[in-house]
Motif scaffolding. Structure first.
Motif, mmCIF file in Angstrom:
data_model
loop_
_atom_site.group_PDB
_atom_site.id
_atom_site.type_symbol
_atom_site.label_atom_id
_atom_site.label_comp_id
_atom_site.label_asym_id
_atom_site.label_seq_id
_atom_site.Cartn_x
_atom_site.Cartn_y
_atom_site.Cartn_z
ATOM 1 N N UNK A 195 75.776 -75.475 34.378
ATOM 2 C CA UNK A 195 74.985 -74.546 33.560
ATOM 3 C C UNK A 195 75.783 -73.278 33.275
ATOM 4 N N UNK A 196 76.569 -72.819 34.245
ATOM 5 C CA UNK A 196 77.372 -71.615 34.026
ATOM 6 C C UNK A 196 78.488 -71.884 33.020
ATOM 7 N N UNK A 197 79.114 -73.049 33.122
ATOM 8 C CA UNK A 197 80.178 -73.400 32.178
ATOM 9 C C UNK A 197 79.638 -73.494 30.756
ATOM 10 N N UNK A 198 78.474 -74.137 30.593
ATOM 11 C CA UNK A 198 77.841 -74.225 29.284
ATOM 12 C C UNK A 198 77.468 -72.848 28.755
ATOM 13 N N UNK A 206 73.032 -81.591 28.976
ATOM 14 C CA UNK A 206 71.821 -80.978 29.543
ATOM 15 C C UNK A 206 70.749 -82.017 29.839
ATOM 16 N N UNK A 207 70.486 -82.922 28.885
ATOM 17 C CA UNK A 207 69.270 -83.734 28.972
ATOM 18 C C UNK A 207 69.474 -85.223 29.210
ATOM 19 N N UNK A 208 70.705 -85.709 29.253
ATOM 20 C CA UNK A 208 70.896 -87.151 29.448
ATOM 21 C C UNK A 208 70.444 -87.550 30.862
ATOM 22 N N UNK A 218 65.513 -70.064 23.410
ATOM 23 C CA UNK A 218 66.762 -69.428 23.811
ATOM 24 C C UNK A 218 67.463 -70.353 24.809
ATOM 25 N N UNK A 219 68.502 -71.024 24.339
ATOM 26 C CA UNK A 219 69.192 -72.008 25.180
ATOM 27 C C UNK A 219 69.829 -71.352 26.402
ATOM 28 N N UNK A 220 70.372 -70.152 26.208
ATOM 29 C CA UNK A 220 71.012 -69.493 27.360
ATOM 30 C C UNK A 220 69.982 -69.123 28.425
ATOM 31 N N UNK A 221 68.752 -68.811 27.990
ATOM 32 C CA UNK A 221 67.703 -68.530 28.991
ATOM 33 C C UNK A 221 67.360 -69.794 29.770
ATOM 34 N N UNK A 222 67.380 -70.938 29.075
ATOM 35 C CA UNK A 222 67.131 -72.202 29.775
ATOM 36 C C UNK A 222 68.207 -72.452 30.838
ATOM 37 N N UNK A 223 69.465 -72.175 30.497
ATOM 38 C CA UNK A 223 70.541 -72.367 31.464
ATOM 39 C C UNK A 223 70.409 -71.388 32.623
ATOM 40 N N UNK A 224 70.010 -70.152 32.330
ATOM 41 C CA UNK A 224 69.779 -69.180 33.403
ATOM 42 C C UNK A 224 68.616 -69.625 34.282
#
Length: 319
Positions: free
Chosen positions: A171-174, A228-230, A286-292
């Motif tokens: 998640x951090x790399x993405x 993310x989702x596979x 917000x994709x970055x919020x999802x990763x956070x």
């Protein structure tokens, strides 16, 4: 299982997963260096340190990449391969009776290989060979773990730790990648950015699997969807969330708990947040919020695991 033993097995697995991740980032960066401009190479150094959550990430652009690679291999910093493997070996040394002789010997061999690299600078002429050795050694260790350990509490703690560490790293790399290349999700890959999306896939050990699932044509939307989702790919966030929940359920059974603990509910929330969503919905938000959110849930699961299973307080008999 004694709390001390669970703690050492947990961190043994986390540090080895971290070492494998760092080795792959360095190997791919060195391999793709001829395809990058000097400026792009400098930005890659910043992205690597940001992905590893190093405090001095923004200063990486001031350091030539070969020197940064040496620091991240045998340097005196927490993110280095030598530090990660040393911490893993020290944790393994405390619980030698819990792991097989083969696992200990492979970890010890890797530690001595990196120690030798501190004195012998010959590896710097072709550093990707050393990074590949580290990665393959960790793969070998995990294979031995799966082949020689009883599927008891110790194995479950190591699995839980592996997928927690992998979720945070991916998640951090993405997150770091999308800060620079988010627009590509809507416009497609420009020629100058192709190498960066290829690098992202290879840094997640996912290029071959991605090509089989989609095609050799790299489309950013498909790349993010895959990572993310596979549900079937072992490096995706969704797959890791499934394994985290499964390990915690097994730990609950093995420890004799009859009621779901808070840590299991947290794992269920993480899994549900990735299971019942589509990539288009993530892009509209917000994709970055999802990763956070993924990283925050992983940190909560880590602390709740310690509170429930490792460093819990015994209730007073008089209470």
């Amino acid at each position: 299982m004694l709390s001390r033993v669970a703690d050492h097995l947990y961190w043994l697995s986390r540090y080895l997963e971290r070492a494998e991740h760092t080795a792959r980032l360095l190997e791919i960066s060195v391999t793709l260096a001829p395809d990058r401009t000097p400026e792009s190479q400098s930005r890659q150094g910043v992205r690597i340190l940001s992905a590893l959550q190093a405090l001095d990430a923004q200063r990486a652009g001031l350091v030539e990449f070969p020197r940064l690679a040496v620091d991240l291999t045998v340097g005196d910093r927490e993110e280095s391969l030598l530090a990660c493997v040393s911490y893993a070996r020290e944790n393994a040394r405390q619980v030698r009776e819990q792991i097989s002789v083969d696992m200990w010997e492979e970890l010890n061999r890797l530690y001595l290989r990196l120690q030798a690299a501190c004195e012998d600078h010959g590896w710097r002429e072709q550093p990707e060979d050393l990074f590949r050795d580290v990665r393959h050694s960790v793969y070998l260790f995990k294979g031995m773990m799966n082949s020689t350990m009883v599927r008891g509490e110790g194995w479950q703690y190591m699995e839980l730790a592996r997928f927690l560490e992998r979720s945070i790293n991916t998640s951090m790399l993405l997150d770091v990648h999308l800060r620079e290349f988010h627009d590509s999700l809507r416009t497609g890959v420009e020629a100058t950015e192709y190498v960066e999306w290829l690098s992202l896939l290879r840094c997640c050990a996912s290029f071959d699997a991605y090509v089989r699932a989609h095609s050799a044509s790299i489309r950013p939307l498909h790349v993010v969807d895959f990572l993310v989702l596979d549900a079937q790919f072992p490096r995706s966030l969704r797959f890791s969330a499934d394994r985290i929940e499964e390990s915690l359920k097994r730990l609950a059974l093995l420890s004799g708990r009859t009621h779901p603990a808070r840590v299991e509910r947290l794992a269920g929330l993480l899994r549900a947040s990735l299971q019942f969503v589509q990539i288009e919905e993530l892009l509209h938000g917000d994709l970055t919020q999802t990763l956070e959110h993924v990283r925050r849930q992983c940190r909560l699961i880590h602390h709740a695991t310690y509170q429930n299973y490792i460093s819990y307080q015994l209730e007073s008999e008089s209470a």
